[in-house]
Design a protein around this motif. Structure first.
Motif, mmCIF file in Angstrom:
data_model
loop_
_atom_site.group_PDB
_atom_site.id
_atom_site.type_symbol
_atom_site.label_atom_id
_atom_site.label_comp_id
_atom_site.label_asym_id
_atom_site.label_seq_id
_atom_site.Cartn_x
_atom_site.Cartn_y
_atom_site.Cartn_z
ATOM 1 N N LEU A 13 0.745 -1.207 0.067
ATOM 2 C CA LEU A 13 0.297 0.049 -0.016
ATOM 3 C C LEU A 13 0.825 1.269 -0.007
ATOM 4 O O LEU A 13 0.604 2.242 -0.568
ATOM 5 N N CYS A 50 -5.218 4.075 -0.905
ATOM 6 C CA CYS A 50 -4.097 3.177 -0.359
ATOM 7 C C CYS A 50 -3.593 3.756 1.008
ATOM 8 O O CYS A 50 -3.757 2.997 2.115
ATOM 9 N N CYS A 71 -10.162 -1.046 -2.741
ATOM 10 C CA CYS A 71 -8.772 -0.639 -3.022
ATOM 11 C C CYS A 71 -8.152 -1.541 -4.261
ATOM 12 O O CYS A 71 -7.605 -0.781 -4.949
ATOM 13 N N CYS A 100 -0.101 -4.166 -5.595
ATOM 14 C CA CYS A 100 -0.785 -3.759 -4.480
ATOM 15 C C CYS A 100 -2.607 -4.330 -4.824
ATOM 16 O O CYS A 100 -3.188 -4.819 -3.674
#
Length: 108
Positions: A13, A50, A71, A100
């Motif tokens: 993140l 993030c 996310c 991510c």
């Protein structure tokens, strides 16, 4: 849930947030900023989510898995947009976003 179990995600993140912020800043300096508008917009969205998820994890939010799902979706969209551009900062950002997104999907 302790945030120690999310260490890999927290790292990804943070790396993604930094890559998006760098890409955002670099895109603003490109000659054809209008062409970069969608990249700039998704960079901001991605960096914000993030950062938010990183904070949610650190405070043991009961909604971590839900936030991680959102996310992942935003990181994927940002990666897809950045990948369209040949600039190195965009390519680096896309890579960080995809990594991510995968980490978020594992938590979601």
């Amino acid at each position: 849930m302790s945030h120690e179990k999310y260490q890999d995600l927290i790292q990804k993140l943070h790396v993604c947030m930094e890559a998006c912020n760098h890409c955002y800043d670099a895109c603003l300096k490109e000659e054809d900023v209008k062409m970069m508008a969608e990249c700039i917009r998704t960079d901001r969205e991605c960096a914000d989510i993030c950062g938010y998820l990183e904070q949610a994890i650190s405070r043991n939010s009961p909604f971590v898995s839900e936030f991680a799902g959102v996310c992942a979706k935003i990181c994927q969209a940002c990666g897809d947009e950045c990948k369209k551009h040949d600039h190195q900062h965009c390519q680096d950002c896309a890579k960080a976003c995809y990594e991510c997104a995968e980490a978020c999907k594992q938590v979601a």
